[in-house]
Scaffold this active site. Sequence first.
Site, mmCIF file in Angstrom:
data_model
loop_
_atom_site.group_PDB
_atom_site.id
_atom_site.type_symbol
_atom_site.label_atom_id
_atom_site.label_comp_id
_atom_site.label_asym_id
_atom_site.label_seq_id
_atom_site.Cartn_x
_atom_site.Cartn_y
_atom_site.Cartn_z
ATOM 1 N N GLU A 177 -7.016 -7.066 -0.257
ATOM 2 C CA GLU A 177 -5.553 -7.064 0.368
ATOM 3 C C GLU A 177 -5.610 -7.125 2.019
ATOM 4 O O GLU A 177 -5.524 -6.047 2.380
ATOM 5 C CB GLU A 177 -4.772 -6.005 -0.089
ATOM 6 C CG GLU A 177 -4.962 -5.812 -1.841
ATOM 7 C CD GLU A 177 -4.587 -4.590 -2.313
ATOM 8 O OE1 GLU A 177 -3.650 -3.969 -1.740
ATOM 9 O OE2 GLU A 177 -5.250 -3.831 -3.085
ATOM 10 N N HIS B 164 3.651 0.136 -2.656
ATOM 11 C CA HIS B 164 3.901 -1.365 -2.494
ATOM 12 C C HIS B 164 5.515 -1.677 -2.515
ATOM 13 O O HIS B 164 6.038 -2.480 -2.841
ATOM 14 C CB HIS B 164 3.562 -1.896 -3.984
ATOM 15 C CG HIS B 164 2.077 -2.037 -3.846
ATOM 16 N ND1 HIS B 164 1.092 -2.376 -2.687
ATOM 17 C CD2 HIS B 164 1.173 -1.965 -4.691
ATOM 18 C CE1 HIS B 164 -0.175 -2.359 -2.954
ATOM 19 N NE2 HIS B 164 -0.068 -2.100 -4.377
ATOM 20 N N GLN C 245 -7.660 -3.794 2.408
ATOM 21 C CA GLN C 245 -7.955 -2.781 1.334
ATOM 22 C C GLN C 245 -8.505 -3.439 0.310
ATOM 23 O O GLN C 245 -8.265 -4.418 -0.041
ATOM 24 C CB GLN C 245 -6.451 -2.395 0.797
ATOM 25 C CG GLN C 245 -6.561 -1.282 -0.283
ATOM 26 C CD GLN C 245 -6.548 -0.050 0.325
ATOM 27 O OE1 GLN C 245 -6.242 0.181 1.613
ATOM 28 N NE2 GLN C 245 -6.884 0.945 -0.537
ATOM 29 N N ASP D 245 -11.365 2.008 -3.165
ATOM 30 C CA ASP D 245 -9.937 1.732 -2.989
ATOM 31 C C ASP D 245 -9.703 2.029 -1.500
ATOM 32 O O ASP D 245 -8.896 3.053 -1.408
ATOM 33 C CB ASP D 245 -9.096 2.406 -4.043
ATOM 34 C CG ASP D 245 -7.662 1.841 -3.953
ATOM 35 O OD1 ASP D 245 -7.207 0.812 -3.195
ATOM 36 O OD2 ASP D 245 -6.681 2.560 -4.629
ATOM 37 N N HIS E 107 -1.906 -9.546 -3.849
ATOM 38 C CA HIS E 107 -2.663 -8.446 -4.560
ATOM 39 C C HIS E 107 -3.456 -9.210 -5.775
ATOM 40 O O HIS E 107 -3.676 -8.783 -6.776
ATOM 41 C CB HIS E 107 -1.665 -7.344 -5.182
ATOM 42 C CG HIS E 107 -2.161 -6.165 -5.406
ATOM 43 N ND1 HIS E 107 -3.280 -5.822 -6.516
ATOM 44 C CD2 HIS E 107 -2.179 -5.073 -4.714
ATOM 45 C CE1 HIS E 107 -3.513 -4.771 -6.683
ATOM 46 N NE2 HIS E 107 -3.115 -3.932 -5.562
ATOM 47 N N TYR F 286 -6.483 -10.374 -8.003
ATOM 48 C CA TYR F 286 -7.923 -9.688 -8.416
ATOM 49 C C TYR F 286 -8.786 -10.856 -8.613
ATOM 50 O O TYR F 286 -8.719 -11.385 -9.582
ATOM 51 C CB TYR F 286 -7.737 -9.002 -9.707
ATOM 52 C CG TYR F 286 -6.930 -7.773 -9.603
ATOM 53 C CD1 TYR F 286 -7.465 -6.482 -9.704
ATOM 54 C CD2 TYR F 286 -5.313 -7.604 -9.353
ATOM 55 C CE1 TYR F 286 -6.815 -5.186 -9.618
ATOM 56 C CE2 TYR F 286 -4.735 -6.649 -9.473
ATOM 57 C CZ TYR F 286 -5.333 -5.196 -9.619
ATOM 58 O OH TYR F 286 -4.754 -3.947 -9.502
ATOM 59 N N ASN G 13 0.812 -1.347 -0.018
ATOM 60 C CA ASN G 13 0.061 0.112 -0.005
ATOM 61 C C ASN G 13 1.057 1.369 -0.039
ATOM 62 O O ASN G 13 2.031 1.020 -0.567
ATOM 63 C CB ASN G 13 -1.143 0.139 1.246
ATOM 64 C CG ASN G 13 -2.312 0.531 0.748
ATOM 65 O OD1 ASN G 13 -2.511 1.845 0.406
ATOM 66 N ND2 ASN G 13 -3.349 -0.398 0.929
ATOM 67 N N ARG G 14 0.588 2.338 0.475
ATOM 68 C CA ARG G 14 1.042 3.590 0.350
ATOM 69 C C ARG G 14 1.727 4.102 1.797
ATOM 70 O O ARG G 14 1.286 3.774 2.812
ATOM 71 C CB ARG G 14 0.254 4.792 0.005
ATOM 72 C CG ARG G 14 -0.292 4.501 -1.519
ATOM 73 C CD ARG G 14 -1.532 5.311 -1.843
ATOM 74 N NE ARG G 14 -1.901 4.968 -3.188
ATOM 75 C CZ ARG G 14 -2.639 4.125 -3.671
ATOM 76 N NH1 ARG G 14 -3.123 3.307 -2.817
ATOM 77 N NH2 ARG G 14 -2.686 3.975 -5.174
#
Length: 332
Positions: free
Chosen positions: A293, A95, A273, A238, A168, A170, A69-70
Amino acid sequence: MSVMTRLKRHVLKNASGMEVEILNLGARIGQIWCPINEQLVPMLVAYDKAEGFETDEFYLGATCGRVCNRIGGGTFELAGQTYSLDQNDGDNTLHGGTGNLSFQYWEMDLENATSEKVVLSAQSHDMQGGFPGLLKLQVEYCLTDENGLEIHFRANTNKATPVNLTNHAYFSLGEATAKSLEMNVQSEQFLERLGIGVPTGELLSSELVSKDLKTGVNIGELIENSSYQQIQQEQGLDHCFVLLGETSEAKASLSSKTTGIKMDVFTDQPTAQVYTGKFLCGEFVPYQGVCIECHGYVDAVNQPHFPSVILQPDDTYESYIRYQFSETASNR
């Protein structure tokens, strides 16, 4: 060296006919196949050819870190020292920055791999991406006969350093769009964030996203009808949700009415997330899959009141995720 000579794969299989492809590039899940009406149906958004993963920009199925993440502003302070990180998301570090774990070729232990288990390992060197400490990592994938895919993350360091790993993937569950999926998340709060994706430090009620989030909501309808302005403006989720319950309890679920597949998510991590895939493009389309996530609090290195993600040299980082697949009652 070409991707085809560097890329290694191992396929896990169980007695129920489920299969999972694991790739050493980014220690990622290449694909998950579930048997439906005697045919293997893919559960993930993925590339048709291995070369696609080499230039992947969406982190499809990848292990993300050393801090997923950030990290706001691409910087943090630890023990009185300020660390400046690779900024690969505007001013932020996403990431782990450029050259992160998702882009590394991990060592895959094929000699000891079985149809049930495979172990991958990697190192992140001192100051790689700007992070202190030599970090040694291991990811173990296990497929159970009960159709559960377990992920065990482990890491050790020789210097204090932040560590926060996740997967991660999808998920589409065989649908053409994740908007067709039903989803629940066992959460009463989520992290308020700025438009750049970084938390403000405040927690908000999950009912702002949807009053039906805990019991179940169609993803397409949630995106369309959510009263939360940020979801309206960004046309999707998000956002990081604080999870409720014990490790033995499902923290989130996805289900498809079309394929009759349900996936429950179990984890020992405090947050997840949820990203509905708006920015998928190229050979993919927006909203083709949804990410759940599971990890520690986002930007915890810059939010002192969030639970710490700092790993000390005398400790071992361990985290756990299980994706449990089953058929819905209507499909049995």
